[in-house]
Design a protein around this motif. Structure first.
Motif, PDB file in Angstrom:
ATOM      1  N   UNK A   1      -7.392   3.434   1.018  1.00 40.42           N
ATOM      2  CA  UNK A   1      -6.530   2.354   0.822  1.00 40.42           C
ATOM      3  C   UNK A   1      -6.725   1.065   1.558  1.00 40.42           C
TER       4      UNK A   1
ATOM      5  N   UNK B   1      -8.646  -0.980  -0.754  1.00 43.84           N
ATOM      6  CA  UNK B   1      -7.963  -1.806  -1.816  1.00 43.84           C
ATOM      7  C   UNK B   1      -7.458  -0.589  -2.850  1.00 43.84           C
ATOM      8  N   UNK B   2      -7.857   0.637  -2.590  1.00 41.48           N
ATOM      9  CA  UNK B   2      -7.874   1.662  -3.866  1.00 41.48           C
ATOM     10  C   UNK B   2      -6.373   2.613  -3.339  1.00 41.48           C
ATOM     11  N   UNK B   3      -5.036   1.896  -3.924  1.00 38.60           N
ATOM     12  CA  UNK B   3      -4.164   2.637  -3.249  1.00 38.60           C
ATOM     13  C   UNK B   3      -3.812   4.090  -3.788  1.00 38.60           C
ATOM     14  N   UNK B   4      -4.360   4.275  -5.010  1.00 39.43           N
ATOM     15  CA  UNK B   4      -4.082   5.515  -5.566  1.00 39.43           C
ATOM     16  C   UNK B   4      -4.680   6.875  -4.547  1.00 39.43           C
TER      17      UNK B   4
ATOM     18  N   UNK C   1      -2.669   8.689  -2.109  1.00 39.55           N
ATOM     19  CA  UNK C   1      -1.733   9.508  -2.273  1.00 39.55           C
ATOM     20  C   UNK C   1      -2.016  10.998  -2.562  1.00 39.55           C
ATOM     21  N   UNK C   2      -3.533  10.986  -2.987  1.00 33.49           N
ATOM     22  CA  UNK C   2      -4.035  12.526  -3.238  1.00 33.49           C
ATOM     23  C   UNK C   2      -4.182  13.298  -1.995  1.00 33.49           C
TER      24      UNK C   2
ATOM     25  N   UNK D   1     -12.971  11.172  -7.684  1.00 31.35           N
ATOM     26  CA  UNK D   1     -12.088   9.965  -7.621  1.00 31.35           C
ATOM     27  C   UNK D   1     -12.889   8.817  -6.986  1.00 31.35           C
TER      28      UNK D   1
ATOM     29  N   UNK E   1      -0.480   8.628  -9.534  1.00 26.59           N
ATOM     30  CA  UNK E   1      -0.310   8.695  -8.345  1.00 26.59           C
ATOM     31  C   UNK E   1       0.393  10.214  -7.879  1.00 26.59           C
TER      32      UNK E   1
ATOM     33  N   UNK F   1      -9.359   1.732  -9.148  1.00 27.71           N
ATOM     34  CA  UNK F   1     -10.600   1.171  -8.353  1.00 27.71           C
ATOM     35  C   UNK F   1     -10.105   0.590  -7.156  1.00 27.71           C
ATOM     36  N   UNK F   2     -11.231   0.491  -6.221  1.00 16.95           N
ATOM     37  CA  UNK F   2     -10.746  -0.137  -4.915  1.00 16.95           C
ATOM     38  C   UNK F   2     -11.241  -1.538  -5.230  1.00 16.95           C
ATOM     39  N   UNK F   3     -10.808  -2.240  -4.209  1.00 20.08           N
ATOM     40  CA  UNK F   3     -10.872  -3.765  -4.141  1.00 20.08           C
ATOM     41  C   UNK F   3     -12.556  -4.178  -4.084  1.00 20.08           C
TER      42      UNK F   3
END
Lengths: 364, 136, 348
Positions: free
Chosen positions: A118, A121-124, A127-128, A187, C64, C309-311
């Motif tokens: 996270x 920057x990968x917010x999703x 959650x997993x 992922x 999510x 995607x990540x930043x």
């Protein structure tokens, strides 16, 4: 053109410091030229508090150390007191302790890798793991009612036995974990951006890792094969068959991978523990009043974050004369100032997250 | 294995006694002993802490090896009126924060420490909370 | 069918005849029509933003494995309304040492280029506010203005995070402007016109996404960066720069940035539809509805990317832009040039 370094306060209120940690960072444009860690915002003086609590009374306080791994903290503390008093723990309790400690390791690593990704920057991606962790918390709350602070272990065993539906649920969870981890690898692990952000970033060399006294996944990512479960087996860990993942390069990616693989290994250990789980009591013969003989003891275990140690000095009274906690996050964090030099702001965040600290433990 | 390292220490420091992995040394000897230990595989300074006894402070070091199952507890007694111990920061980087914590809580000074400041408590804090005579 | 197809055009014509019938002069009628168009565009934009906020949160929730907003109204449909009320009634804080004028101006200015750009978007057959003959050129020129408000916001906040964010925004938007323009150039070369209606008309048989697949990809990537959306959200950088340029903004000022972000999302999706996906062309359904569907698909695609995607790190972003996208888009132009030349001379 005249340029000037700027000093930025990362924290104590910052989304990526994982609590109230402050990093005073000097920036030349985007690049960090150095930083100073400022801690203590969550210091509650647990060691001082312990001196005015009886031995069993201190168990709930250990929950508040690394609050993402309360079970493991409980375990480290009660084992220390047991070692000091020479208390025998029933077999069933030993096996259940291993199951809970390993479940806790999975839960803690889930948060560790989740928040790490996270922070990239990968917010999703947060959650997993949290959904998977939730299933562990369900198992815990089914057993002891708590979701974060369990206070489940007792000196001499456990507070009570597991409920009937626990083992089938656990079995279900272990089967589920296989697909869950695979999905997460798909992922995140293979993602180009993720690889570019983590490979070669924030390298801790083997020498550095040893000199800074790192432990847990952080030291194993730097090519040092040191796991307390193998090096100084405690409890009944010598009965289980598992691997210790070791990676060589010591970058943020390796620290991530060590945690991912450790979860698989924990699943293995739990499977073995379920297979051998004996029947019987879960609390051994313990005196009504816990009054260890005068003396001292040092005991450490492999917590998810690293090597958690308790040093207890007893003067024969029901309260410890001195209790010291060797907190892995605190020691692991010491290396941060050294390794952020020359990296960009975004990397500094990634490096901090890859160390996987919990401020409750750093500040004690 | 353990006896091996014990014998080695016995050879180099005949005046020291090892009891169940515990070593008691004087502050003067400490630096030499630690140097010796580091040379002989104890690459891991695991922990530094202190205990406030009525007559003196005891600084307790846990030294270990990453590769071998060796572990040792090294203890140094220091006087209450002038608690000074040589710093181990030259040997292990982990000593930096661990010694700062001991300084913070007990007021024990580590000579040669590059940055001996309070670490958990605020700079303006008065007193050393883990001393037995501390009144909050 | 044609009634539905020309619904909005008919309404506009009706209004015009009514106004003329009222005995107003030509100038006044034209002025009234411009105001009407503007109101239409603003209406579309704001409604789109309001709906998209909810849609984005629902899609994020879907990706999510969580329900997303589901408390206010059925399926959380009134969530955005509730949020808007909250934002409107929130205390408006201006930091003590901020450059007040610039600070207040930035959120207003950030909306202007987007609104201006909508003027040349053909929403359907004949549904274009002003069909200027340099349509796409105007659009590029106007949308590049959007960089400045971000710098203004970052600078005037007097906050180091915001300043870093502002700097990042400028570096990123200027860099990605180049490949984006080059990618659109390929389409312009094929059509031979800058006029939006001509570009759409040229796609009546074949969509340009088939003739210019590389340009389409470059456009999508560059447009994501232009919108400052993840994975290129480095000016905002939630986990590192604490929302970057937006750190000090509260209440309605912040909401304006938010509105601009979603309006921009609609804009880049609409441009993608117009330039590559055949605009309003499509069978059976009315043109404006086709346009709506295609734009929606593009928007969903952008959202999907954001939540996957990540930043990207700032230097990777620059390398990717200048060392990969720009050469690639230049090569695309070169090949397109050869193709167009061959087509004209040999007549394939």
């Amino acid at each position: 053109m005249r340029t000037q370094e700027i000093t930025v306060n990362l924290g104590p209120q910052h989304p990526s410091t994982h609590g109230v940690f402050r990093l005073v960072i000097h920036l030349d444009g985007e690049v960090a030229t150095g930083g100073t860690s400022v801690l203590g915002y969550l210091h509650r003086g647990l060691e001082k508090l312990a001196e005015s609590r009886t031995y069993p009374q201190f168990i709930p306080y250990t929950d508040r150390l690394d609050y993402l791994a309360s079970m493991s903290n409980n375990l480290a503390y009660v084992q220390t007191v047991e070692k000091l008093m020479g208390i025998e723990v029933p077999e069933r309790a030993e096996y259940l302790r291993v199951i809970f400690a390993e479940l806790q390791r999975i839960a803690s690593h889930m948060v560790g890798v989740g928040t790490f990704v996270m922070d990239l920057g990968a917010v999703t991606a947060v959650f997993y793991p949290f959904i998977h962790r939730e299933k562990i918390l369900d198992l815990f709350s089914m057993t002891c009612g708590g979701r974060l602070t369990y206070n489940y272990m007792r000196i001499g065993g456990l507070s009570h036995d597991i409920p009937e539906e626990f083992l089938p649920k656990l079995q279900e969870f272990l089967d589920y974990m296989r697909t869950a981890l695979e999905e997460y690898h798909q992922l995140v692990t293979g993602n180009e951006i993720f690889l570019a952000r983590t490979k070669g970033v924030g390298v801790i060399t083997k020498e550095m890792a040893m000199s800074y006294g790192l432990s847990g996944p952080n030291v194993r990512a730097s090519g040092v094969c040191y796991d307390v479960r193998k090096a100084h087996p405690y409890g009944i860990y010598d009965r289980f068959n598992f691997n210790v993942p070791v990676f060589e390069s010591g970058d943020t990616f390796d620290r991530y991978m060590v945690r991912m693989i450790e979860m698989e290994e924990s699943v293995k250990i739990i499977r073995q523990a379920i297979k051998d789980l004996p029947e019987g009591p879960v609390l051994g013969k313990v005196p009504k009043l816990i009054k260890p003989p005068a003396g001292e003891v040092y005991h450490s275990i492999e917590n998810p974050k690293g090597e958690l140690g308790f040093y207890i000095v007893s003067d024969g009274s029901p309260k410890p004369y001195r209790l010291h906690i060797r907190r892995p996050s605190f020691v692991n964090l010491g290396v941060l100032e050294e390794i952020i030099k020359g990296w960009k702001v975004a990397d500094v965040i990634a490096i901090l997250a890859s160390l996987d600290i919990v401020l409750g433990e750093v500040d004690g | 294995m353990e006896n091996n390292i014990h014998a080695l220490i016995k050879d180099s420091f005949p005046e020291l006694e090892i009891q169940e992995g515990h070593l008691q040394v004087s502050p003067e000897q400490l630096a030499k002993l630690m140097d010796f230990l580091k040379e002989n595989g104890f690459a891991y300074l695991h922990d530094v802490t202190a205990v406030d006894w009525p007559q003196h402070f005891t600084v307790v070091y846990q030294v270990r090896s990453y590769e071998k199952p060796d572990k040792l507890t090294v203890k140094v007694n220091v006087a209450k009126d002038k608690p000074v111990v040589p710093s181990m920061t030259g040997l292990w980087d982990s000593a930096d924060w661990l010694e700062r914590e001991v300084y913070d809580m007990f007021g024990i000074e580590f000579t040669g420490h590059p940055n001996l400041k309070r670490i958990l408590l605020d700079e303006s804090f008065m007193g050393y909370p883990l001393r037995k005579d501390f009144i909050g | 069918m044609s009634v539905l197809d020309n619904l909005f055009v008919k309404i506009a014509a009706l209004v015009r005849t009514t106004l003329t019938g009222l005995g107003l002069g030509d100038i006044w009628v034209n002025l009234a029509m411009v105001i009407l168009y503007l109101a239409g565009i603003l209406g579309v934009m704001i409604t789109a933003a309001l709906v998209l906020v909810l849609v984005e949160r629902k899609i994020a929730g879907f990706i999510q494995l969580r329900p997303g907003p589901n408390r206010v109204g059925p399926w959380g449909s009134l969530q955005t309304v509730a949020d808007t009320i909250k934002l409107l009634t929130k205390e408006d804080i201006i930091p003590a040492c901020a450059d007040r004028k610039v600070f207040m101006l930035a959120p207003v200015l950030v909306l202007v280029p987007t609104i201006l750009a909508f003027a040349v978007i053909p929403f359907g057959k004949g549904m274009i506010a002003t069909d200027v003959n340099i349509g796409i050129f105007y659009l590029i020129a106007v949308s590049s203005l959007a960089t400045i408000p971000f710098l203004m916001a970052g600078w005037s906040s007097n906050n180091k995070y915001s300043l870093l964010g502002g700097m990042r925004a400028v570096a990123q938007m200027v860099s990605y402007e180049v490949p984006m323009v080059f990618s659109l150039l390929g389409v312009v070369m094929i059509v031979g016109s800058l006029q939006m209606s001509a570009i759409v008309e040229a796609q009546s048989k074949v969509w340009f996404v088939l003739l210019q697949p590389v340009a389409f990809l470059i456009y999508v990537i560059a447009a994501t960066a232009e919108c400052n959306r993840a994975p290129f959200d480095i000016p905002e950088g939630e986990s590192e720069l604490v929302a970057g340029v937006f750190t000090e903004y509260t209440g309605m000022k912040w909401a304006l940035f938010f509105l601009a972000e979603y309006a921009n999302l609609v804009l880049v999706s609409a441009i993608a539809t117009t330039m590559f996906l055949g605009g309003w062309h499509g069978p059976v359904l009315p043109g404006w509805f086709w346009f709506f569907i295609k734009t929606s698909i593009m928007i969903f695609f952008f959202m999907w990317m954001r939540w996957t995607f990540p930043r990207v790190r700032v230097d990777h972003l620059m390398h990717f832009g200048w060392k990969f996208l720009v050469p690639l888009s230049l090569a695309n132009i070169f090949i397109t040039g050869i193709g167009v030349y061959l087509y004209k001379t040999i007549g394939w």
